[in-house]
Design an enzyme around this catalytic site. Structure first.
Site, PDB file in Angstrom:
ATOM      1  N   CYS A 116       0.814  -1.226   0.000  1.00  0.00           N
ATOM      2  CA  CYS A 116       0.000   0.000   0.000  1.00  0.00           C
ATOM      3  C   CYS A 116       0.842   1.268   0.000  1.00  0.00           C
ATOM      4  O   CYS A 116       0.321   2.356  -0.222  1.00  0.00           O
ATOM      5  CB  CYS A 116      -0.943  -0.014   1.189  1.00  0.00           C
ATOM      6  SG  CYS A 116      -2.055  -1.412   1.101  1.00  0.00           S
ATOM      7  N   HIS A 256      -3.480   6.774   2.873  1.00  0.00           N
ATOM      8  CA  HIS A 256      -3.843   5.503   2.235  1.00  0.00           C
ATOM      9  C   HIS A 256      -5.217   5.092   2.765  1.00  0.00           C
ATOM     10  O   HIS A 256      -5.493   5.199   3.967  1.00  0.00           O
ATOM     11  CB  HIS A 256      -2.794   4.447   2.571  1.00  0.00           C
ATOM     12  CG  HIS A 256      -3.236   3.060   2.225  1.00  0.00           C
ATOM     13  ND1 HIS A 256      -3.682   2.734   0.973  1.00  0.00           N
ATOM     14  CD2 HIS A 256      -3.326   1.924   2.971  1.00  0.00           C
ATOM     15  CE1 HIS A 256      -4.033   1.452   0.951  1.00  0.00           C
ATOM     16  NE2 HIS A 256      -3.825   0.942   2.159  1.00  0.00           N
ATOM     17  N   ASN A 286     -10.213  -0.711  -0.234  1.00  0.00           N
ATOM     18  CA  ASN A 286      -8.752  -0.597  -0.243  1.00  0.00           C
ATOM     19  C   ASN A 286      -8.217  -1.166  -1.559  1.00  0.00           C
ATOM     20  O   ASN A 286      -8.249  -2.379  -1.766  1.00  0.00           O
ATOM     21  CB  ASN A 286      -8.188  -1.372   0.959  1.00  0.00           C
ATOM     22  CG  ASN A 286      -6.674  -1.297   1.059  1.00  0.00           C
ATOM     23  OD1 ASN A 286      -5.998  -0.830   0.137  1.00  0.00           O
ATOM     24  ND2 ASN A 286      -6.125  -1.777   2.171  1.00  0.00           N
TER      25      ASN A 286
HETATM   26  N1  ACO Z   1     -18.108  -9.594   9.170  1.00  0.00           N
HETATM   27  C1  ACO Z   1     -18.485  -9.908  10.410  1.00  0.00           C
HETATM   28  N2  ACO Z   1     -17.605 -10.216  11.383  1.00  0.00           N
HETATM   29  C2  ACO Z   1     -16.308 -10.196  11.070  1.00  0.00           C
HETATM   30  C3  ACO Z   1     -15.840  -9.876   9.790  1.00  0.00           C
HETATM   31  C4  ACO Z   1     -16.815  -9.571   8.813  1.00  0.00           C
HETATM   32  N3  ACO Z   1     -16.483  -9.228   7.551  1.00  0.00           N
HETATM   33  N4  ACO Z   1     -14.499  -9.939   9.776  1.00  0.00           N
HETATM   34  C5  ACO Z   1     -14.108 -10.280  11.011  1.00  0.00           C
HETATM   35  N5  ACO Z   1     -15.208 -10.456  11.800  1.00  0.00           N
HETATM   36  C6  ACO Z   1     -15.258 -10.825  13.209  1.00  0.00           C
HETATM   37  C7  ACO Z   1     -14.036 -11.591  13.637  1.00  0.00           C
HETATM   38  O1  ACO Z   1     -14.172 -12.960  13.304  1.00  0.00           O
HETATM   39  C8  ACO Z   1     -14.023 -11.329  15.112  1.00  0.00           C
HETATM   40  O2  ACO Z   1     -14.961 -12.166  15.709  1.00  0.00           O
HETATM   41  P1  ACO Z   1     -14.608 -12.871  17.123  1.00  0.00           P
HETATM   42  O3  ACO Z   1     -14.443 -11.724  18.082  1.00  0.00           O
HETATM   43  O4  ACO Z   1     -15.824 -13.723  17.377  1.00  0.00           O
HETATM   44  O5  ACO Z   1     -13.349 -13.627  16.899  1.00  0.00           O
HETATM   45  C9  ACO Z   1     -14.544  -9.894  15.230  1.00  0.00           C
HETATM   46  O6  ACO Z   1     -15.256  -9.639  13.994  1.00  0.00           O
HETATM   47  C10 ACO Z   1     -13.470  -8.847  15.401  1.00  0.00           C
HETATM   48  O7  ACO Z   1     -12.420  -9.108  14.442  1.00  0.00           O
HETATM   49  P2  ACO Z   1     -11.150  -8.190  14.335  1.00  0.00           P
HETATM   50  O8  ACO Z   1     -10.236  -8.714  13.263  1.00  0.00           O
HETATM   51  O9  ACO Z   1     -10.568  -7.984  15.681  1.00  0.00           O
HETATM   52  O10 ACO Z   1     -11.855  -6.837  13.829  1.00  0.00           O
HETATM   53  P3  ACO Z   1     -11.244  -5.408  13.696  1.00  0.00           P
HETATM   54  O11 ACO Z   1     -12.111  -4.475  14.415  1.00  0.00           O
HETATM   55  O12 ACO Z   1      -9.764  -5.386  13.962  1.00  0.00           O
HETATM   56  O13 ACO Z   1     -11.430  -5.114  12.133  1.00  0.00           O
HETATM   57  C11 ACO Z   1     -10.104  -5.070  10.128  1.00  0.00           C
HETATM   58  C12 ACO Z   1     -10.791  -5.928  11.173  1.00  0.00           C
HETATM   59  C13 ACO Z   1     -11.182  -4.274   9.390  1.00  0.00           C
HETATM   60  C14 ACO Z   1      -9.359  -5.953   9.153  1.00  0.00           C
HETATM   61  C15 ACO Z   1      -9.108  -4.088  10.799  1.00  0.00           C
HETATM   62  O14 ACO Z   1      -8.316  -4.765  11.726  1.00  0.00           O
HETATM   63  C16 ACO Z   1      -8.204  -3.368   9.829  1.00  0.00           C
HETATM   64  O15 ACO Z   1      -8.618  -2.546   9.046  1.00  0.00           O
HETATM   65  N6  ACO Z   1      -6.857  -3.606   9.917  1.00  0.00           N
HETATM   66  C17 ACO Z   1      -5.845  -2.895   9.131  1.00  0.00           C
HETATM   67  C18 ACO Z   1      -5.949  -3.057   7.650  1.00  0.00           C
HETATM   68  C19 ACO Z   1      -4.779  -2.336   6.985  1.00  0.00           C
HETATM   69  O16 ACO Z   1      -4.488  -1.197   7.274  1.00  0.00           O
HETATM   70  N7  ACO Z   1      -4.034  -2.983   6.127  1.00  0.00           N
HETATM   71  C20 ACO Z   1      -2.821  -2.373   5.601  1.00  0.00           C
HETATM   72  C21 ACO Z   1      -2.880  -2.073   4.235  1.00  0.00           C
HETATM   73  S1  ACO Z   1      -3.354  -3.420   3.218  1.00  0.00           S
HETATM   74  C22 ACO Z   1      -1.964  -3.862   2.274  1.00  0.00           C
HETATM   75  O17 ACO Z   1      -0.872  -3.426   2.483  1.00  0.00           O
HETATM   76  C23 ACO Z   1      -2.149  -4.870   1.163  1.00  0.00           C
END
Ligand code: ACO
Length: 329
Positions: A116, A256, A286
């Site tokens: 990214c 980003h 993204n």
């Molecule tokens: N729908 C419903 N529930 C979901 C989903 C979904 N799509 N995805 C995950 N959950 C659930 C999980 O299973 C978990 O359930 P549990 O508590 O029963 O285990 C719960 O939701 C919380 O999951 P987390 O992963 O902790 O959720 P979080 O609030 O962290 O959000 C996310 C996840 C959106 C991926 C976030 O962590 C994020 O944006 N991270 C950074 C992404 C990023 O910046 N990437 C870098 C660039 S990408 C690149 O370089 C290619």
């Protein structure tokens, strides 16, 4: 001091026609619009569905528009850099394929793979060829067909990513506008949190890598989220400090577009007004290397000559950083 400034003199984007909404995803995995919207800010993403089309086709779509907008003949372009993690092939590079599709035949071309942060790094790389006086017209692309490496059975990643990208033209500027400074960093220990395990020299494609779904993006969201907020915030502060700038001096922050909560956290940790933070995540998701040029394209009408702009990114690697530029038109 560089001999010339390197300035962005045009921007264009390309988004494939196909749209994947949160409602569509509800039919595919155990998720819902409320979860996706509240956790990511994303409502829909564009998906390149046509068979036989790849990242170079989207990049070429953006570059053709760019050449037209800037009244540039393809023969004038001397260099094309494409930031991507989803090149059409492992090799040759996507930049070469894109250039040929656009009739650019007098240029040297290569890709930059920094996830990214790729567009940010490519922009600085291209600008150095102009600042030294070596080149006069450089195209920098950020584009990704993330749908080619996303597992649409994995709800933790398939809701985040989309396809698309954009391109800018870099040219010398005698008034001093353009690229000013950058702070970039990397940390390879981030590999375990965000990567595509299979298909490289560590785990070449095999029946086993396919069966284990190792050709898809893997992400452990939480640690990536934290590192992204810290990485973007600290490099923005570093750029401000060493250029003797305050946040009031900055017209636009261009982060980003990974997650709206990350964008909001960065803005609030910096105490930067949200109305001056560019945002496209709701409509595009993204698009990895594509998000920054997509932002610049969508806000082009609101950018004014002399605006001080900070672009900041964080991605797989880990890679991260911030660039400071002044808008030239
Ligand atoms: N729908 C419903 N529930 C979901 C989903 C979904 N799509 N995805 C995950 N959950 C659930 C999980 O299973 C978990 O359930 P549990 O508590 O029963 O285990 C719960 O939701 C919380 O999951 P987390 O992963 O902790 O959720 P979080 O609030 O962290 O959000 C996310 C996840 C959106 C991926 C976030 O962590 C994020 O944006 N991270 C950074 C992404 C990023 O910046 N990437 C870098 C660039 S990408 C690149 O370089 C290619």
């Amino acid at each position: 001091m560089p001999l010339f400034s390197a300035a962005i003199t045009g921007v264009a984007s390309y988004l494939p026609e196909g749209i994947l909404t949160n409602k569509d995803l509800e039919q595919m995995v155990d998720t819902n619009d409320e979860w996706i919207t509240s956790r990511t800010g994303i409502k829909q993403r564009h998906i390149l569905k046509e068979p036989g089309k790849a990242t170079s086709d989207m990049a070429a779509g953006a570059v053709k528009r760019l050449l037209e907008k800037t009244n540039t003949d393809p023969s004038e372009i001397e260099m094309v850099i494409c930031a991507t993690v989803t090149a059409d092939y492992n090799f040759p590079d996507c930049a070469n394929l894109t250039a040929t599709k656009c009739g650019i035949n007098n240029a040297f071309c290569y890709d930059i793979n920094a996830a990214c942060s790729g567009f940010l790094y490519a922009l600085t790389t291209g600008s150095k060829f102009i600042e030294t006086g070596s080149l006069k017209k450089v195209i920098v692309i950020g584009a990704d067909k993330m749908s080619s490496i996303v597992n649409y059975e994995d709800r933790t990643t398939c809701v985040i990513f989309g396809d698309g990208g954009g391109a800018v033209l870099l040219e010398p500027n005698e008034e001093g506008y353009g690229m000013k400074d950058f702070v970039f960093r990397g940390d390879g220990s981030g590999v375990e949190f965000l990567y595509q395990k299979g298909g490289g020299s560590m785990y070449p494609a095999s029946e086993e890598t396919v069966a284990n779904k190792e050709h898809y993006v893997f992400q452990n969201g939480r640690p990536v989220f934290k590192a992204a907020v810290t990485g973007m915030t600290t490099t923005v502060k570093e750029i401000l400090k060493r250029n003797d700038l305050s946040l009031d001096d900055i017209t636009w922050l261009v982060p980003h577009q990974a997650n709206l909560r990350i964008i909001d956290s960065v803005a609030s940790m910096l105490d930067f007004p949200k109305e001056r933070v560019m945002q496209t995540i709701e409509m595009y998701g993204n698009t990895t290397a594509g998000t920054l040029p997509l932002c610049l394209n969508d806000y082009e009408d609101r950018l004014k000559k002399g605006d001080k702009v900070l672009l900041t990114a964080f991605g797989g690697g880990f890679t991260w950083g911030t660039s400071y530029l002044t808008w030239a038109y």
